[in-house]
Design a protein around this motif. Sequence first.
Motif, short mmCIF file in Angstrom:
data_model
loop_
_atom_site.label_atom_id
_atom_site.label_comp_id
_atom_site.label_asym_id
_atom_site.label_seq_id
_atom_site.Cartn_x
_atom_site.Cartn_y
_atom_site.Cartn_z
N SER A 83 0.80 -1.22 0.00
CA SER A 83 0.00 0.00 0.00
C SER A 83 0.84 1.27 0.00
N THR A 84 2.12 1.16 0.24
CA THR A 84 2.96 2.35 0.31
C THR A 84 4.09 2.25 -0.69
N ALA A 85 4.52 3.41 -1.13
CA ALA A 85 5.65 3.46 -2.06
C ALA A 85 6.95 3.29 -1.27
N PRO A 86 7.99 2.71 -1.86
CA PRO A 86 9.25 2.53 -1.14
C PRO A 86 9.86 3.87 -0.76
N PRO A 87 10.44 3.99 0.43
CA PRO A 87 10.99 5.29 0.87
C PRO A 87 12.26 5.67 0.15
N GLU A 88 12.97 4.70 -0.43
CA GLU A 88 14.23 5.00 -1.09
C GLU A 88 14.13 4.68 -2.57
N THR A 89 15.15 5.06 -3.33
CA THR A 89 15.19 4.77 -4.76
C THR A 89 15.98 3.49 -4.99
N VAL A 90 15.95 3.03 -6.22
CA VAL A 90 16.60 1.77 -6.53
C VAL A 90 18.12 1.87 -6.39
N PHE A 91 18.67 3.08 -6.52
CA PHE A 91 20.12 3.25 -6.42
C PHE A 91 20.55 3.75 -5.04
N ALA A 92 19.67 3.69 -4.05
CA ALA A 92 19.97 4.26 -2.75
C ALA A 92 21.21 3.62 -2.11
N GLU A 93 21.32 2.30 -2.21
CA GLU A 93 22.46 1.61 -1.61
C GLU A 93 23.76 1.99 -2.31
N LEU A 94 23.75 2.03 -3.63
CA LEU A 94 24.95 2.43 -4.36
C LEU A 94 25.31 3.89 -4.11
N VAL A 95 24.28 4.73 -4.02
CA VAL A 95 24.54 6.14 -3.72
C VAL A 95 25.23 6.27 -2.37
N ALA A 96 24.77 5.49 -1.39
CA ALA A 96 25.39 5.53 -0.06
C ALA A 96 26.85 5.07 -0.14
N GLN A 97 27.12 4.04 -0.92
CA GLN A 97 28.50 3.56 -1.06
C GLN A 97 29.37 4.62 -1.72
#
Length: 832
Positions: free
Chosen positions: A622-636
């Motif tokens: 019912s909810t949209a994901p809070p992060e984007t698909v590249f969130a983990e790579l962006v953090a790295q």
Amino acid sequence: MTSLQIRSLLSPSDVSEANHNAAFHVNSRFSSFDDLENLESAVLEAKQRDEELKEKLAISQANVDVLVSQTREAAQTHMRTAQDLSLQRHSLADELSYLFSQLTSAMSDGDGESTLLEDIETLHRNLKELESVKGYVQVVQHALKLSEAACEQIRSFPSTAPVSYASVTQYQALQAFVTKVSDACVNIEDGTEKQTLNLVSFLEKIRDKCWADIKGSLSASLLAVSEKLGWPMPVDYVTALGEDRQRFERAFTDLLKLQSIGENLRPPNPKERSEKDGLYPLQALIQPIYLRFKYHFEGTRQTSRIDKPEWYFTHVLNVMHEHRPFMEAVIQPILLSTDYRGIVAWREFTLLLFPLLSRKIRRSMPSLLPHPPLLAHTIYQALLFDAAVREENFALGGTSARNVVNADESDKWDGISDVILGKEEWFFAWLNGEKQFAESQYHEIITAIDAWHIADEEGEDQSGHVLDLRSTASARRLKALVEQVTDRYSPLPHFAHRTRFLITVQIPLLENYYGRVLSSLDAFETLSSAFVRAVPGALSVGLGGRDEGTVKVDARQLTAGVEGVQRLCKAWLSARYMEAAMDGWGEELFFLELWTEITRRASLKSLAQAAPSLPDPQASDSTAPPETVFAELVAQYRNLINRAEDMIVQQVCGEVEGGLKAHFAATTSPDPNRPPALDIALSQTLLGPISLLSTHLTYLCTTLPQTTMTALYRRIAARLAEHILQRQILYRGHISRQECKPIHAECELWVETCQTELGGALSGGRARVEAPWLKLLQAGRLIDLEGDGWDKVRASMFGTQRDEWEDIMVEVTGASELPREDVQRILRNRND
């Protein structure tokens, strides 16, 4: 008498035993001398006894001879009897064997002839089989007669009369006959499973073939009329003869009525639907188009080329466009007056064109699979074709195929590309080819001579998030490669295929580049550490240096000075550029939709969870994901950026601090011969560190963005200011009055140097430049105070004005950054 007894009687007497018995008799009877008186009588008795025994012996010998003779004759008689019995036994055995062979089946060994009983059984069995075959033949013959009658009935039906149930009475009889035979031949096992005999299957094929012949007869009439209208060329229906138009419409309507009758007689099974099924009249009109397509694209002509799939895709698109007016203006009104008024004529016609392409693609796949570029080109053209068809507002809604798909996606069309993508073997062949191509392109990008050169141009991309950011050539080319991959798979209709592409092709490119930059920073730290180790080529590959694998190069020269900072800036610019690019990609609609579907579907979640560089897809439905698909790579990448910034600060400060060691160790003294205007003498050892800082700041200012440069300048200046404050003022010991002015001048010189290099680059003017140096400036001004200012400060620190010390510091030195303890230490260190 037995033979043993006979041998016992014939055996001679034992002399020794007789002598022993005689001696025993004499000894027992004549034990003394007196007993010899009776010797004579005893001898006489013995003689008489001997004579009696001899008579008995003769009689016994005669009896024995007779007995032996009789026994021999009896034995010979028994021997002859035994031989006769043996012969009888062997003859009986032979006769029994013969009788047994007569009773055994001749087919058991394949050598003998069959028995009469077997012959009778075989003939009886053959008779039953022939009777069964006769029944089968009679059933098939009757079905064939009904089929021929049905076809003849439709051919002989008046052309002026419309098709009705009366036109297919013979077919109905055939169908009823097939149903009757099927019910009689079905064997029910366990009450649930049914096994149909081959006869039933054959009759059903006869029935289906009969219906196809009936449809073919009416289709031939329609094609004959349509050729007069110019079909399959574009039809100018308005200029056609009225009689031809009437005949065309009548033939078209007859086929529709035939289809309606067929659906009522035998409702269609959606599971048995073929891609070639559709409205009967449109199927007939497709036939000449199919022949033209086969002539041009499935033969040996120049137009049939495996490397030019766009030719046959374009051909089909042209056919769709050419005949759309005819379908909408002529065919659609005809459909509105029939049971198929819900069918959109142009969509149904387009749907029946797709089997031409799917057949061509399937036949081309064995030639395409060994050549990944051709396979990728074919898929790309198929996706373009699907997009062009969808732009024409095509969907399964309004076609006969709508009822065979899910109700939730009744109007969704998978596209011609699904012929390839829908088969895992072909899809993975394409995916692996795309992955190999992307990896080869990535390798070329990384190994290029100018891979780590900083590009001079800015703003060449259209994305606002990277317009003002410089970068290395490799980062720009990698961004273009990733966007090229996105363009390749973004038209894919299924999210499962998109997810596979993202995880298999796109994410590894970003991971590899991250690892390359990370290894470069690791190599830089290794070469610049206290324990220098030779790592051939590691630094050069990562940060764009020369290949030192075969040339001995001092590691400190690679990491010292502006060249060392330049390498760190290349790593920072590369990581920052890709981080900004991924931020922008993650906000694009394509990736937002893809990531939302991944978090909602369990099958896609499992794929994403297996990829460590993707965020954990745990969003609810019912909810949209809070992060984007590249969130983990962006953090790295952000961690990589932060590490590069820390290393830049460490590199600049470490070199400047290293240069200050000689300056702190040197002592300055006023020159009595210098002119009064040159009252302050600066140590020559200070010029090197100041020049080094100026060089580093100049390079950073021209290379990095203003916001980053401002943050780095604050960190560098604050660290240097603290270092100089600790070594030069706070913990130096006693400071003579003569040394105060040079110290103050040195403090001001650091700020002036930074102002000269960064005055135009930092917004806010001199105050922005001085901010990180305020503690050092305050200390330098404080140590050089004289007169009333010095007295006020001492009174505020040790006298009666202690509560007002901060205001006094601002008034006297222009700043109040130092804590009270440090101010007191500075005042005590000054040796007046």
